[in-house]
Each structure stands twice: as C-alpha cells, then as structure tokens.
Scaffold this active site. Structure first.
Site, PDB file in Angstrom:
ATOM      1  N   ARG A 120       0.799  -1.240   0.000  1.00 50.26           N
ATOM      2  CA  ARG A 120       0.000   0.000   0.000  1.00 50.26           C
ATOM      3  C   ARG A 120       0.828   1.286   0.000  1.00 50.26           C
ATOM      4  NH1 ARG A 120      -2.864  -3.061   3.792  1.00 50.26           N
ATOM      5  NH2 ARG A 120      -4.676  -4.063   2.839  1.00 50.26           N
ATOM      6  N   LYS A 142       3.092  11.265 -11.625  1.00 50.61           N
ATOM      7  CA  LYS A 142       2.326  10.342 -12.473  1.00 50.61           C
ATOM      8  C   LYS A 142       3.139   9.065 -12.623  1.00 50.61           C
ATOM      9  CE  LYS A 142      -0.408  13.494 -15.329  1.00 50.61           C
ATOM     10  NZ  LYS A 142      -0.654  13.980 -16.704  1.00 50.61           N
ATOM     11  N   GLU A 184      10.389  18.889 -24.634  1.00 53.45           N
ATOM     12  CA  GLU A 184       9.641  19.213 -23.405  1.00 53.45           C
ATOM     13  C   GLU A 184      10.186  20.498 -22.770  1.00 53.45           C
ATOM     14  OE1 GLU A 184       6.936  17.625 -22.695  1.00 53.45           O
ATOM     15  OE2 GLU A 184       7.144  15.710 -23.738  1.00 53.45           O
ATOM     16  N   LYS A 226       7.262  23.079 -13.921  1.00 55.04           N
ATOM     17  CA  LYS A 226       6.427  21.901 -13.685  1.00 55.04           C
ATOM     18  C   LYS A 226       6.016  21.830 -12.212  1.00 55.04           C
ATOM     19  CE  LYS A 226       5.332  17.201 -14.545  1.00 55.04           C
ATOM     20  NZ  LYS A 226       5.485  15.985 -15.295  1.00 55.04           N
ATOM     21  N   GLU A 236      -4.417  16.955 -12.176  1.00 53.73           N
ATOM     22  CA  GLU A 236      -4.813  17.396 -13.527  1.00 53.73           C
ATOM     23  C   GLU A 236      -6.315  17.604 -13.656  1.00 53.73           C
ATOM     24  OE1 GLU A 236      -2.493  15.682 -16.770  1.00 53.73           O
ATOM     25  OE2 GLU A 236      -4.179  16.049 -18.118  1.00 53.73           O
ATOM     26  N   ARG A 240      -2.964  21.826 -14.847  1.00 54.28           N
ATOM     27  CA  ARG A 240      -1.919  20.859 -15.213  1.00 54.28           C
ATOM     28  C   ARG A 240      -2.039  20.399 -16.661  1.00 54.28           C
ATOM     29  NH1 ARG A 240       0.791  15.945 -11.652  1.00 54.28           N
ATOM     30  NH2 ARG A 240       2.120  15.184 -13.337  1.00 54.28           N
ATOM     31  N   ASN A 244       0.269  19.472 -21.468  1.00 59.11           N
ATOM     32  CA  ASN A 244       0.058  18.627 -22.655  1.00 59.11           C
ATOM     33  C   ASN A 244       0.104  19.427 -23.955  1.00 59.11           C
ATOM     34  OD1 ASN A 244      -0.330  16.268 -21.089  1.00 59.11           O
ATOM     35  ND2 ASN A 244      -2.365  17.022 -20.548  1.00 59.11           N
ATOM     36  N   HIS A 247       0.807  17.744 -27.203  1.00 54.63           N
ATOM     37  CA  HIS A 247       0.770  16.302 -26.963  1.00 54.63           C
ATOM     38  C   HIS A 247      -0.420  15.607 -27.618  1.00 54.63           C
ATOM     39  CE1 HIS A 247       3.975  17.249 -24.271  1.00 54.63           C
ATOM     40  NE2 HIS A 247       4.066  16.024 -23.788  1.00 54.63           N
ATOM     41  N   HIS A 251       0.554  12.638 -29.775  1.00 53.53           N
ATOM     42  CA  HIS A 251       0.098  11.259 -29.516  1.00 53.53           C
ATOM     43  C   HIS A 251      -0.572  10.676 -30.754  1.00 53.53           C
ATOM     44  CE1 HIS A 251       0.009  11.972 -24.904  1.00 53.53           C
ATOM     45  NE2 HIS A 251       1.145  11.446 -25.287  1.00 53.53           N
ATOM     46  N   HIS A 264       8.770   9.971 -28.670  1.00 49.53           N
ATOM     47  CA  HIS A 264       7.681  10.793 -28.145  1.00 49.53           C
ATOM     48  C   HIS A 264       7.976  12.301 -28.311  1.00 49.53           C
ATOM     49  CE1 HIS A 264       4.531  12.180 -25.520  1.00 49.53           C
ATOM     50  NE2 HIS A 264       5.407  12.721 -24.714  1.00 49.53           N
TER      51      HIS A 264
HETATM   52  P1  NAD Z   1      13.249   5.602 -21.841  1.00 48.96           P
HETATM   53  O1  NAD Z   1      13.046   5.461 -20.402  1.00 48.96           O
HETATM   54  O2  NAD Z   1      12.819   4.483 -22.731  1.00 48.96           O
HETATM   55  O3  NAD Z   1      14.787   5.918 -22.121  1.00 48.96           O
HETATM   56  C1  NAD Z   1      15.228   6.099 -23.444  1.00 48.96           C
HETATM   57  C2  NAD Z   1      16.471   5.257 -23.736  1.00 48.96           C
HETATM   58  O4  NAD Z   1      17.612   5.858 -23.136  1.00 48.96           O
HETATM   59  C3  NAD Z   1      16.416   3.846 -23.185  1.00 48.96           C
HETATM   60  O5  NAD Z   1      16.989   2.964 -24.106  1.00 48.96           O
HETATM   61  C4  NAD Z   1      17.275   3.937 -21.928  1.00 48.96           C
HETATM   62  O6  NAD Z   1      17.828   2.699 -21.548  1.00 48.96           O
HETATM   63  C5  NAD Z   1      18.335   4.901 -22.368  1.00 48.96           C
HETATM   64  N1  NAD Z   1      18.998   5.661 -21.328  1.00 48.96           N
HETATM   65  C6  NAD Z   1      18.448   6.204 -20.224  1.00 48.96           C
HETATM   66  N2  NAD Z   1      19.341   6.961 -19.592  1.00 48.96           N
HETATM   67  C7  NAD Z   1      20.498   6.874 -20.292  1.00 48.96           C
HETATM   68  C8  NAD Z   1      21.778   7.454 -20.127  1.00 48.96           C
HETATM   69  N3  NAD Z   1      22.045   8.346 -19.164  1.00 48.96           N
HETATM   70  N4  NAD Z   1      22.740   7.126 -21.020  1.00 48.96           N
HETATM   71  C9  NAD Z   1      22.467   6.268 -22.047  1.00 48.96           C
HETATM   72  N5  NAD Z   1      21.267   5.719 -22.268  1.00 48.96           N
HETATM   73  C10 NAD Z   1      20.290   6.033 -21.393  1.00 48.96           C
HETATM   74  O7  NAD Z   1      12.530   6.912 -22.424  1.00 48.96           O
HETATM   75  P2  NAD Z   1      12.221   8.350 -21.799  1.00 48.96           P
HETATM   76  O8  NAD Z   1      12.086   9.242 -22.962  1.00 48.96           O
HETATM   77  O9  NAD Z   1      13.143   8.700 -20.706  1.00 48.96           O
HETATM   78  O10 NAD Z   1      10.801   8.131 -21.120  1.00 48.96           O
HETATM   79  C11 NAD Z   1       9.670   7.805 -21.873  1.00 48.96           C
HETATM   80  C12 NAD Z   1       8.603   7.299 -20.930  1.00 48.96           C
HETATM   81  O11 NAD Z   1       8.271   8.322 -19.997  1.00 48.96           O
HETATM   82  C13 NAD Z   1       7.309   6.907 -21.619  1.00 48.96           C
HETATM   83  O12 NAD Z   1       6.889   5.664 -21.113  1.00 48.96           O
HETATM   84  C14 NAD Z   1       6.322   7.994 -21.209  1.00 48.96           C
HETATM   85  O13 NAD Z   1       5.010   7.546 -21.126  1.00 48.96           O
HETATM   86  C15 NAD Z   1       6.865   8.366 -19.854  1.00 48.96           C
HETATM   87  N6  NAD Z   1       6.511   9.718 -19.399  1.00 48.96           N
HETATM   88  C16 NAD Z   1       5.977   9.852 -18.169  1.00 48.96           C
HETATM   89  C17 NAD Z   1       5.657  11.096 -17.683  1.00 48.96           C
HETATM   90  C18 NAD Z   1       5.139  11.240 -16.294  1.00 48.96           C
HETATM   91  O14 NAD Z   1       4.726  12.348 -15.922  1.00 48.96           O
HETATM   92  N7  NAD Z   1       5.176  10.204 -15.494  1.00 48.96           N
HETATM   93  C19 NAD Z   1       5.857  12.243 -18.477  1.00 48.96           C
HETATM   94  C20 NAD Z   1       6.413  12.068 -19.744  1.00 48.96           C
HETATM   95  C21 NAD Z   1       6.744  10.801 -20.204  1.00 48.96           C
HETATM   96  N1  GLY Z   2       3.694  15.001 -18.522  1.00 45.86           N
HETATM   97  C1  GLY Z   2       2.556  15.757 -18.165  1.00 45.86           C
HETATM   98  C2  GLY Z   2       2.268  15.756 -16.705  1.00 45.86           C
HETATM   99  O1  GLY Z   2       3.042  15.309 -15.900  1.00 45.86           O
HETATM  100  O2  GLY Z   2       1.222  16.197 -16.320  1.00 45.86           O
END
Ligand code: NAD
Ligand code: GLY
Length: 360
Positions: A120, A142, A184, A226, A236, A240, A244, A247, A251, A264
């Site tokens: 939990r 998130k 971003e 942020k 949101e 918030r 987007n 986005h 998307h 992305h």
């Molecule tokens: P990712 O986590 O897939 O990382 C991208 C690539 O970079 C991967 O292959 C990873 O292994 C590599 N990598 C990471 N750090 C590295 C480093 N320092 N050196 C070398 N390689 C490295 O992609 P991302 O763009 O970081 O994240 C995308 C994800 O984030 C999606 O799933 C998306 O939905 C999510 N997201 C979440 C939020 C949120 O608010 N929670 C906001 C935006 C995106």
């Molecule tokens: N990535 C958008 C949010 O965190 O609300």
C-alpha cells in the site's frame, strides 16, 4: 554543487536536486532513505553506466537489492510490474523499504507504480537519467504502465520523496534521445515563460554541447515551472493540462505511425508546431512567433513537420481517442502568446484541418 527546488504539496512536499555529483555524496542521498532496505530498479543500458557508483554509496549502509527490467517502452507492462513485485517479495522487502528508479521515464513510471502499490505504498526516490525524465516524468507523481490498448492506462498519482538529477548522466545519452527531451524543455517556455523561451534561443548550442551550467539552468527552469503547476493542480483537474501542449497532436502522430517512426519528444515537437499554427489562425500567435518556435525546435535537432501526406480524418479520429478528451469534447491546449497557454474546449474543425494540412 547542487541547486535545490521544492515541489510544494503539503505533507508530501519534496526536493529536486540538480547538479553533477549525485553519486559521490553519501549523506546527500541517504538522508532521504528511512529504513534499512533499498531496491534499485533499472535496465542493463543504464545499470552498466551508473549502478556501480550508486551501489558503492548504498551497499555499506543498506540491504541494497537491484532489479533490471528489459530496456524499452514495450516492457512498460503489468507483467513487468508484477515481476518487480515478485522480486521484492522474494528478497523480503518490508513496508519501510525505499524503491529507487535509476533510468529514463519507463523505469521511473514502473518503479513509481510499484512503490505506490507494494504494501500500500513504500518509499520512492527518482534518479532520472534521460533529459525527458529529468525535466518531466520524474517530477509530478504520475506513475503507471501501459495497457495493450492504450499508453499509461493503468497507474496512480504517487509523488517521490526526492528527485536527484545528475546532468553529467546526459553525456552518455544518445543524441536523438537528448533532442527528444529538449522538446519538453521548449514546451515550458511556450506555455509559461517567454523569458525562458528567449534564453533557450540564445543557449541551444550550449545545451547540445552538454555545457553543465546551461544544462542546470534549463533543467532547473523546466522543473520549476512543472513544480509550480503540479503544486497548483496535482491531479490534472485544471491547469496541469497545459503541460500537454502539443501532446494531443503528438500522440495522434505516434499512434498513426504505430510508434515506430518518432520518439515521443519528436512527435510532440511536430505537434507543438501544429498547435502553434492553430493558435496563429485564432489570432493569438503571430507568424513570427510560429517561426521562432520552429527555428528553436530545429536548432535542437527536432523535426517540425510530419514529412508525408496526412490523412486528416484519420488524424482527427486519432486525436479524439486521446485520453485528454473530456465528455466527448476535444480539448486542446493552445498558445495564447509565446509564454502563456490556454485550454480550448471547442475548435473550428476546418481551422484544425487547415493547421494539420499546412504542417505535413
Ligand atoms: P526511456 O526510459 O525508454 O529511455 C530512453 C532510452 O535511453 C532507453 O533505451 C534507456 O535505456 C536509455 N537511457 C536512459 N538513460 C540513459 C543514459 N544516461 N545514457 C544512455 N542511455 C540512457 O525513455 P524516456 O524518454 O526517458 O521516457 C519515456 C517514458 O516516460 C514513456 O513511457 C512515457 O510515457 C513516460 N513519461 C511519463 C511522464 C510522467 O509524468 N510520469 C511524463 C512524460 C513521459
Ligand atoms: N507530462 C505531463 C504531466 O506530468 O502532467
């Protein structure tokens, strides 16, 4: 040296540290760990670069277990989530354990969701290693995994108890991933801060060269914006949603290309230009504003056009599937000026089609 920001959320308020020596200061990290156990989630790509240094700091003080998940968005699933839980059980982690996400947004989102639900809710720290994770996904709480029918469909709001951003980790990041994160960063300038947008125009080359001071400034400004927005509207329900910007378009472009053509951030970059063009058609932005945005994104190594004929009917239907749709109305985030955004509930559909067609 670290800069510190605070995400103000009452009893769940937490710090974001931004600097370049995250792994060498034992107390710095350990002051945020309450129990005697830590569980670090990462993947092989990131672990081979940064896990040894992290374990060096943690191993002597805690029962430090690690779990590597396969690298890639396709593993952001309930199955992976379940495997992480299995491992926590197997290693007998108790309610006072602390989960540490070491990696990009995929690692952060899964680890956060495990932390939100294991017994939990247990301790949770973020050590984001992509630019996207450092300026966006590690901040704001998130968390979640994908469903086969939709991204991020299963999840929870669960804030970390601190975020440690090491700008030097960006040196090993592939250029394309770095640029995707810049989309971003640019977004924050457009939706919130004209001065920051201008600063980015003057400092894009320094950022691409991974200049430490430029990176700290850009990440600090992004996280500050942020943090302010999240403090005002954690779940949101209002403001918030402006995070987007670009986005809903992005998307749809990702979906239409079956997630194979664009990262992305690249799709968001094209989406922001579409949103800016629509904002111009509404008389809000000038042609010069839209050109400045395009030029800045291009300077950051990002695409600004779809690059192929667009089926507007398919695109509009894909945009309608976006989960930002409320009660069947397509809500879009548009730019009122360079530096402020507005949520728009209904947009003239011909104007929207024109904005799509003129940005292919
Ligand atoms: P990712 O986590 O897939 O990382 C991208 C690539 O970079 C991967 O292959 C990873 O292994 C590599 N990598 C990471 N750090 C590295 C480093 N320092 N050196 C070398 N390689 C490295 O992609 P991302 O763009 O970081 O994240 C995308 C994800 O984030 C999606 O799933 C998306 O939905 C999510 N997201 C979440 C939020 C949120 O608010 N929670 C906001 C935006 C995106
Ligand atoms: N990535 C958008 C949010 O965190 O609300």
């Amino acid at each position: 040296m670290h800069e510190t920001l605070t995400v103000e959320l009452g009893s769940r308020t937490y710090p974001i540290y931004i600097g370049n020596d995250t792994f060498s200061h034992e107390n710095f990290l350990t002051q945020h760990i309450k129990g005697k156990q830590v569980f670090i989630v990462s993947n092989a790509t990131v672990a081979k670069l940064y896990m040894p240094a992290l374990l060096k700091v943690l191993n002597t003080v805690y029962q430090a277990d690690t779990y590597l998940i396969p690298d890639g968005e396709q593993y952001k699933t309930l199955e992976t989530y379940s495997r992480v839980i299995d491992e926590l059980m197997r290693k007998r982690h108790n309610r006072s354990t602390t989960l540490i996400a070491l990696g990009g947004g995929v690692i952060g989102d899964i680890t956060g969701f495990v932390a939100a639900t294991y017994q939990r809710g247990v301790g949770f720290l973020q050590i984001p290693t992509t630019l996207l994770a450092q300026v966006d996904s590690s901040v704001g709480g998130k968390t979640g995994v994908n469903h086969p029918d939709g991204k991020n469909m299963i999840g929870a709001f669960y804030q970390p108890s601190s975020v440690f951003i090491d700008v030097d980790a960006l040196r090993s990041l592939p250029e394309r991933e770095f640029s995707a994160g810049l989309a971003e960063v640019v977004k924050y300038g457009v939706i919130w801060d004209a001065g920051f947008f201008s600063w980015l125009e003057g400092n894009m080359q320094a950022l691409l060269a991974k200049d430490r001071s430029a990176l700290v400034t850009a990440i600090k400004m992004s996280c500050k914006i942020k943090a302010l927005i999240v403090s005002e509207d954690e779940r949101e329900e209002g403001v918030r949603a402006i995070l987007n910007f670009g986005h809903t378009f992005g998307h749809a472009l990702e979906r239409m290309t079956r997630y194979t053509q664009f990262l992305h951030g690249e799709a968001v970059s094209i989406g922001m230009v579409m949103a800016a063009d629509l904002s111009r058609r509404l008389g809000w932005l000038s042609c010069d504003d839209v050109s400045r945005l395009e030029n800045l994104l291009e300077a950051g190594g990002l695409p600004t056009k779809f690059g192929q004929p667009i089926n507007t009917t398919e695109m509009l239907s894909s945009m309608g599937m976006d989960k930002k749709v409320v009660d069947g109305k397509l809500r879009l985030v548009l730019a009122k000026t360079l530096g402020s955004a507005q949520i728009v509930e209904s947009v003239d559909s011909q104007m929207l089609r024109d904005a799509l067609i003129s940005n292919v």
